[in-house]
Design a protein around this motif. Structure first.
Motif, PDB file in Angstrom:
ATOM      1  N   ILE A  77       1.589  -6.040  -6.284  1.00 13.80           N
ATOM      2  CA  ILE A  77       0.137  -5.939  -6.193  1.00 13.80           C
ATOM      3  C   ILE A  77      -0.200  -4.786  -5.256  1.00 13.80           C
ATOM      4  O   ILE A  77       0.125  -4.835  -4.058  1.00 13.80           O
ATOM      5  CB  ILE A  77      -0.479  -7.249  -5.670  1.00 13.80           C
ATOM      6  CG1 ILE A  77      -0.095  -8.421  -6.581  1.00 13.80           C
ATOM      7  CG2 ILE A  77      -1.991  -7.132  -5.548  1.00 13.80           C
ATOM      8  CD1 ILE A  77      -0.440  -9.787  -6.011  1.00 13.80           C
ATOM      9  N   ASN A  78      -0.824  -3.761  -5.785  1.00 17.72           N
ATOM     10  CA  ASN A  78      -1.135  -2.558  -5.022  1.00 17.72           C
ATOM     11  C   ASN A  78      -2.414  -2.782  -4.214  1.00 17.72           C
ATOM     12  O   ASN A  78      -3.520  -2.797  -4.757  1.00 17.72           O
ATOM     13  CB  ASN A  78      -1.308  -1.374  -5.972  1.00 17.72           C
ATOM     14  CG  ASN A  78      -1.548  -0.076  -5.229  1.00 17.72           C
ATOM     15  OD1 ASN A  78      -1.612  -0.046  -4.007  1.00 17.72           O
ATOM     16  ND2 ASN A  78      -1.688   1.005  -5.989  1.00 17.72           N
ATOM     17  N   THR A  79      -2.299  -2.941  -2.897  1.00 21.59           N
ATOM     18  CA  THR A  79      -3.462  -3.264  -2.067  1.00 21.59           C
ATOM     19  C   THR A  79      -4.322  -2.047  -1.757  1.00 21.59           C
ATOM     20  O   THR A  79      -5.328  -2.176  -1.063  1.00 21.59           O
ATOM     21  CB  THR A  79      -3.022  -3.939  -0.756  1.00 21.59           C
ATOM     22  OG1 THR A  79      -2.148  -3.074  -0.033  1.00 21.59           O
ATOM     23  CG2 THR A  79      -2.335  -5.262  -1.030  1.00 21.59           C
ATOM     24  N   THR A  80      -3.940  -0.865  -2.267  1.00 24.27           N
ATOM     25  CA  THR A  80      -4.863   0.278  -2.168  1.00 24.27           C
ATOM     26  C   THR A  80      -5.902   0.239  -3.281  1.00 24.27           C
ATOM     27  O   THR A  80      -6.846   1.031  -3.275  1.00 24.27           O
ATOM     28  CB  THR A  80      -4.105   1.621  -2.231  1.00 24.27           C
ATOM     29  OG1 THR A  80      -3.565   1.797  -3.542  1.00 24.27           O
ATOM     30  CG2 THR A  80      -3.022   1.698  -1.189  1.00 24.27           C
ATOM     31  N   THR A  81      -5.721  -0.662  -4.252  1.00 21.63           N
ATOM     32  CA  THR A  81      -6.663  -0.760  -5.369  1.00 21.63           C
ATOM     33  C   THR A  81      -7.355  -2.112  -5.441  1.00 21.63           C
ATOM     34  O   THR A  81      -8.406  -2.228  -6.065  1.00 21.63           O
ATOM     35  CB  THR A  81      -5.944  -0.515  -6.710  1.00 21.63           C
ATOM     36  OG1 THR A  81      -5.087  -1.621  -6.991  1.00 21.63           O
ATOM     37  CG2 THR A  81      -5.145   0.765  -6.673  1.00 21.63           C
ATOM     38  N   VAL A  82      -6.778  -3.152  -4.841  1.00 19.82           N
ATOM     39  CA  VAL A  82      -7.362  -4.487  -4.945  1.00 19.82           C
ATOM     40  C   VAL A  82      -6.887  -5.327  -3.762  1.00 19.82           C
ATOM     41  O   VAL A  82      -5.762  -5.155  -3.280  1.00 19.82           O
ATOM     42  CB  VAL A  82      -6.972  -5.153  -6.285  1.00 19.82           C
ATOM     43  CG1 VAL A  82      -5.477  -5.436  -6.353  1.00 19.82           C
ATOM     44  CG2 VAL A  82      -7.774  -6.431  -6.528  1.00 19.82           C
ATOM     45  N   ALA A 135       0.884  -1.168   0.000  1.00 18.48           N
ATOM     46  CA  ALA A 135       0.000   0.000   0.000  1.00 18.48           C
ATOM     47  C   ALA A 135       0.914   1.209   0.000  1.00 18.48           C
ATOM     48  O   ALA A 135       1.278   1.741   1.056  1.00 18.48           O
ATOM     49  CB  ALA A 135      -0.920  -0.011   1.216  1.00 18.48           C
ATOM     50  N   ASP A 136       1.315   1.635  -1.181  1.00 17.13           N
ATOM     51  CA  ASP A 136       2.358   2.645  -1.305  1.00 17.13           C
ATOM     52  C   ASP A 136       2.364   3.128  -2.748  1.00 17.13           C
ATOM     53  O   ASP A 136       1.501   2.761  -3.547  1.00 17.13           O
ATOM     54  CB  ASP A 136       3.708   2.039  -0.901  1.00 17.13           C
ATOM     55  CG  ASP A 136       4.702   3.059  -0.374  1.00 17.13           C
ATOM     56  OD1 ASP A 136       4.515   4.266  -0.623  1.00 17.13           O
ATOM     57  OD2 ASP A 136       5.680   2.647   0.275  1.00 17.13           O
ATOM     58  N   LEU A 149       5.539 -10.512   0.318  1.00 16.84           N
ATOM     59  CA  LEU A 149       6.177  -9.477   1.132  1.00 16.84           C
ATOM     60  C   LEU A 149       5.169  -8.345   1.277  1.00 16.84           C
ATOM     61  O   LEU A 149       4.706  -7.788   0.285  1.00 16.84           O
ATOM     62  CB  LEU A 149       7.454  -8.982   0.461  1.00 16.84           C
ATOM     63  CG  LEU A 149       8.174  -7.812   1.137  1.00 16.84           C
ATOM     64  CD1 LEU A 149       8.676  -8.201   2.524  1.00 16.84           C
ATOM     65  CD2 LEU A 149       9.340  -7.327   0.268  1.00 16.84           C
ATOM     66  N   VAL A 150       4.838  -8.009   2.515  1.00 13.09           N
ATOM     67  CA  VAL A 150       3.747  -7.079   2.790  1.00 13.09           C
ATOM     68  C   VAL A 150       4.292  -5.836   3.477  1.00 13.09           C
ATOM     69  O   VAL A 150       5.034  -5.932   4.462  1.00 13.09           O
ATOM     70  CB  VAL A 150       2.681  -7.737   3.693  1.00 13.09           C
ATOM     71  CG1 VAL A 150       1.485  -6.811   3.872  1.00 13.09           C
ATOM     72  CG2 VAL A 150       2.251  -9.084   3.129  1.00 13.09           C
ATOM     73  N   TRP A 151       3.949  -4.665   2.946  1.00 15.31           N
ATOM     74  CA  TRP A 151       4.200  -3.432   3.680  1.00 15.31           C
ATOM     75  C   TRP A 151       3.120  -2.419   3.346  1.00 15.31           C
ATOM     76  O   TRP A 151       2.441  -2.517   2.320  1.00 15.31           O
ATOM     77  CB  TRP A 151       5.593  -2.871   3.386  1.00 15.31           C
ATOM     78  CG  TRP A 151       5.742  -2.076   2.120  1.00 15.31           C
ATOM     79  CD1 TRP A 151       5.545  -0.727   1.966  1.00 15.31           C
ATOM     80  CD2 TRP A 151       6.141  -2.559   0.832  1.00 15.31           C
ATOM     81  NE1 TRP A 151       5.810  -0.352   0.657  1.00 15.31           N
ATOM     82  CE2 TRP A 151       6.173  -1.449  -0.052  1.00 15.31           C
ATOM     83  CE3 TRP A 151       6.477  -3.819   0.338  1.00 15.31           C
ATOM     84  CZ2 TRP A 151       6.517  -1.575  -1.392  1.00 15.31           C
ATOM     85  CZ3 TRP A 151       6.821  -3.948  -0.990  1.00 15.31           C
ATOM     86  CH2 TRP A 151       6.841  -2.834  -1.842  1.00 15.31           C
ATOM     87  N   THR A 152       2.947  -1.469   4.236  1.00 12.40           N
ATOM     88  CA  THR A 152       1.996  -0.386   4.012  1.00 12.40           C
ATOM     89  C   THR A 152       2.683   0.940   4.294  1.00 12.40           C
ATOM     90  O   THR A 152       3.603   1.024   5.094  1.00 12.40           O
ATOM     91  CB  THR A 152       0.763  -0.512   4.928  1.00 12.40           C
ATOM     92  OG1 THR A 152       1.195  -0.464   6.293  1.00 12.40           O
ATOM     93  CG2 THR A 152       0.019  -1.804   4.688  1.00 12.40           C
ATOM     94  N   ASN A 153       2.230   1.940   3.611  1.00 10.19           N
ATOM     95  CA  ASN A 153       2.569   3.334   3.884  1.00 10.19           C
ATOM     96  C   ASN A 153       1.285   4.147   3.794  1.00 10.19           C
ATOM     97  O   ASN A 153       1.123   5.170   4.442  1.00 10.19           O
ATOM     98  CB  ASN A 153       3.622   3.832   2.893  1.00 10.19           C
ATOM     99  CG  ASN A 153       4.154   5.208   3.234  1.00 10.19           C
ATOM    100  OD1 ASN A 153       4.159   5.625   4.393  1.00 10.19           O
ATOM    101  ND2 ASN A 153       4.602   5.937   2.213  1.00 10.19           N
ATOM    102  N   LEU A 154       0.355   3.595   2.986  1.00 10.36           N
ATOM    103  CA  LEU A 154      -0.983   4.151   2.825  1.00 10.36           C
ATOM    104  C   LEU A 154      -1.995   3.153   3.393  1.00 10.36           C
ATOM    105  O   LEU A 154      -1.618   2.148   3.998  1.00 10.36           O
ATOM    106  CB  LEU A 154      -1.253   4.430   1.350  1.00 10.36           C
ATOM    107  CG  LEU A 154      -0.221   5.288   0.621  1.00 10.36           C
ATOM    108  CD1 LEU A 154      -0.569   5.393  -0.853  1.00 10.36           C
ATOM    109  CD2 LEU A 154      -0.120   6.667   1.260  1.00 10.36           C
ATOM    110  N   THR A 155      -3.264   3.388   3.151  1.00 10.65           N
ATOM    111  CA  THR A 155      -4.328   2.542   3.692  1.00 10.65           C
ATOM    112  C   THR A 155      -4.776   1.529   2.645  1.00 10.65           C
ATOM    113  O   THR A 155      -5.218   1.930   1.554  1.00 10.65           O
ATOM    114  CB  THR A 155      -5.531   3.395   4.120  1.00 10.65           C
ATOM    115  OG1 THR A 155      -5.083   4.413   5.011  1.00 10.65           O
ATOM    116  CG2 THR A 155      -6.580   2.541   4.798  1.00 10.65           C
TER     117      THR A 155
END
Length: 715
Positions: A127-132, A102-103, A146-152
């Motif tokens: 894979i952008n998890t802010t869209t899907v 999410a970045d 590999l999972v990271w977030t910076n956004l929601t």
């Protein structure tokens, strides 16, 4: 006699125990490489492309950016999914990685550029998890995420539910900041991942700890997660979490300021690693970790370990390698400009084990580039008064690839490489016996130079095969020795709690194999006596004849763990069915199983699901027992195999000469005993060497068969 069952503990290396009888002593065992995740029958690339098509069809582009956890404004990413295949030669593992981020797109590209140069990584899909939100089926196309977030993320609860299901299905998962701790809960991983506690570093909500920090104390210095890791600088911000590790996790390394940097769990079906730093390097993420240090090595190590492709059961180690460690030219005579010199370093195992794999660190010293691959001859010498003696093992023609660790040897100003070598046949190293490892490079024009640890110790050198060994320059050489095991049923979906039961799995093997040990995932409410079984049959339905002397085992501990047999050394033969399992006669014991569709293939044969029996008194009485085979599942178990089995090693001896007159005596006794069995048991018996089914099943042809196999010898 009561032998202790030991709980499986996460440890930097594991020592396998071998006893002189079939009962053996207890053994602490580590979780082992995953041998299949139930994927559909399609190629890996096809599965990835199918997942990408599904993700793109569901993705919605975000309409606005956000202020990220790093304090920067992040514009919406223009792509939901990107895919890159590096096309390099595999090294030890072949990782197809999914980045669940999410970045920004730039952040995903920066991480991709860190991962792809490592030859252990085959492909990276972002894979952008802010869209899907990827489904479990989407994730199952990949070895590890590999999972990271910076956004929601678009839905952190659904993402957490799916990640937990993916791990239950055997998938590997690595979490980094800010998926572990963020200023708002929706930027961490929620759902079942949080509620059922799949974290290694506890999830928490609040401001992250900042301020420059680096690599601190190494709490598990022999862990594969730290292979090749020498330096780490988190940058001026060094985003990290003050949270503690979770109950079932092992903290591997700390930040220099004391917070958890690397933590691992080995109690779940899939591999789990949490990294307490932000995955995106500087300058893309601003004041994050520096690419001049080993953050990339940490990331790939974590992915390899979580995927369980790279995990080995370490039985000996002299690590870590040292950038300033001495190097030793050691090559097959005539193979290189320094081909006459051979170096050896000693090792002693506390208990016996089969060595099936080793890892070396090296440089190339003669001014030519490192070869594309390295051809090795591996020798093991016995000890002769503190120097190498006679050669007791040779494995030649081992062509392997290797990876650049990114560390430069200060003495030669050349890169240090890590090489993982699978031996052509495992070597049985007897516990308490001193041996000498001698790796010889065999590439014309290239000088293989073994890298040292920088620690004081003993090594030996000679010139040519005919030369006399003498003490070399003081210093230990860097190497690791491993043995391999296999995992089954590591997605427990159902538990059974009964009294007076046996539970186990039914398997076949393609060729004779030695089963050294096995353990099962159990949960005890109270201490109790257990039994272990290995039984053989001609058909999956049985009847089954015990071939392993059942030993009473006392469960000296409570809780949910993998409880093991210790060394049993039982030969499994092709064209037979084997029931392997545990039994007990007390209440309060849970067996764990998974409920996928079977049979499923594995390296040594086929798994045919689970088996068991209720209402029995342990140990099972009589020469035979009926084991009820069940479709659609198998129990959670680890099995450790050693060298390919030798069917005519009737007495299961391990000391040379393996084949001797005792095997004829053993066969004669087993033939006599089998004649008293019912027909089905005679067909399934060891004495039926020629696998005949026509009455009389046991006859002189079986003695002729055994004599011919004995003359052919062991593999």
């Amino acid at each position: 006699m009561l032998n202790m069952i030991h709980r499986s503990l996460v440890a930097p290396f594991v020592l396998a125990a071998v006893a002189g009888s079939a009962m053996g002593q207890g053994m602490i065992q580590k979780l082992d490489p995953d041998m299949g995740r139930g994927r559909p029958a399609a190629s890996q690339q096809e599965r990835i492309q199918q997942a990408i098509a599904s993700l793109r069809a569901r993705a919605i582009l975000p309409t606005h950016g956000e202020i990220g956890e790093t304090g920067q404004w992040v514009a919406p990413a223009s792509e939901a999914v990107t895919y890159v295949d590096d096309g390099t030669t595999d090294f030890g593992a072949s990782l197809d990685v999914a980045l669940l981020f999410a970045d920004s797109a730039a952040a995903a590209t920066a991480v991709t550029n860190v991962l792809l140069p490592d030859p252990r990584v085959s492909s990276v899909t972002a894979i952008n998890t802010t869209t899907v939100t990827p489904t479990v089926n989407d994730m199952r196309a990949f070895d590890v995420v590999l999972v990271w977030t910076n956004l929601t993320p678009v839905n952190n609860v659904a993402l957490g539910d799916n990640l937990a299901d993916y791990v239950d299905a055997g998938g590997g998962c690595v979490l980094t900041m800010f998926a572990i701790r963020a200023s708002v809960a929706t930027r961490t991983i929620g759902g079942r991942f949080l509620n059922d506690n799949y974290y290694c570093i506890a999830q928490s909500v609040g401001a992250t700890t900042t301020g420059n920090a680096g690599l601190g104390s190494l709490l598990e210095p022999a862990s594969e997660l730290l292979d090749g890791v020498r330096t780490f600088d988190g940058g001026t911000s060094s985003f990290r979490t003050p949270a503690a590790t979770t109950t079932n996790a092992v903290r591997v390394a700390n930040w220099s300021t004391g917070e958890a940097l690397i933590a691992q769990r080995d109690d779940l079906a899939g591999g789990r690693v949490d990294l307490g730093f932000f995955a995106v390097p500087a300058p893309t993420s601003g004041a994050s970790w520096l690419t001049t240090t080993d953050g990339g090595v940490i990331l790939v190590n974590a992915l390899a370990v979580a995927s369980k492709q790279e995990t080995c059961q370490r039985v000996f180690q002299q690590t870590p390698f040292s950038a300033s460690g001495a190097i030793r030219n050691t090559n097959v005579p005539g193979a290189s400009p320094n081909g006459d010199q051979q170096y050896a370093d000693d090792f002693t195992l506390p208990t016996s084990a089969y060595i099936s794999e080793l890892t070396l660190w090296s440089v190339y010293t003669n001014g030519t580039p490192a070869p594309a691959t390295q051809d090795f001859t591996i020798r093991i010498h016995e000890d002769n008064g503190g120097l190498p003696g006679a050669i007791v093992y040779t494995s030649a023609g081992l062509t392997v690839s290797y990876r650049n660790t990114g560390v430069t040897n200060t003495g030669t100003n050349t890169p240090i490489f890590e090489t993982r070598i699978s031996l052509s046949l495992p070597f049985l190293a007897n516990g308490g016996t001193r041996y000498w490892l001698c790796p010889l490079g065999n590439n014309a024009g290239s000088t293989f130079a073994w890298n040292g640890t920088g620690a004081a110790g003993t090594s030996a050198v000679r010139i040519g095969d005919a030369g006399a060994w003498s003490n070399g320059t003081a210093g230990q050489m860097a190497f690791v020795l491993c043995t391999d095991c296999f995992r089954f049923g590591d997605s427990p979906a159902t538990t059974f709690t009964f009294s007076d039961v046996t539970r186990g799995n039914i398997i076949t093997v393609n060729s004779s194999q030695v089963l050294d040990s096995f353990n099962m995932e159990l949960q005890f409410a109270a201490n109790q006596t257990m039994w272990t079984y290995v039984m053989e049959a001609n058909t999956a339905a049985g009847p089954y004849t015990p071939i392993y002397t059942r030993s009473a085992l006392y469960a000296g501990g409570l809780g949910r763990f993998f409880y093991g047999t210790g060394d049993i050394h039982v030969v499994l033969r092709p064209n037979r069915f084997y029931y392997v399992g545990f039994g007990w006669n007390a209440q309060g014991t849970d067996f764990f199983r998974r409920t996928d569709t079977y049979p499923l293939p594995w390296t040594l044969g086929t798994r045919h699901g689970l088996g068991g029996q209720n209402g029995v008194t342990n140990p099972v009485a009589g020469a035979q027992t009926i084991i009820g085979p069940f479709a659609g599942g198998e129990y959670s178990m680890r099995m450790c195999f050693s060298v390919a089995g030798c069917e005519v090693n009737c007495d299961n001896s391990t000391n040379a000469p393996i084949l001797n007159v005792n095997d004829f005596v053993c066969f004669n006794n087993r033939f006599a005993a089998a004649q008293a069995l019912p027909l089905a048991a005679q067909i399934a018996s060891y004495a039926n060497c020629d696998n005949s089914t026509v009455v009389p099943v046991l006859n002189v042809n079986d003695f002729v068969c055994f004599n011919n196999k004995f003359a052919a010898g062991c593999p």
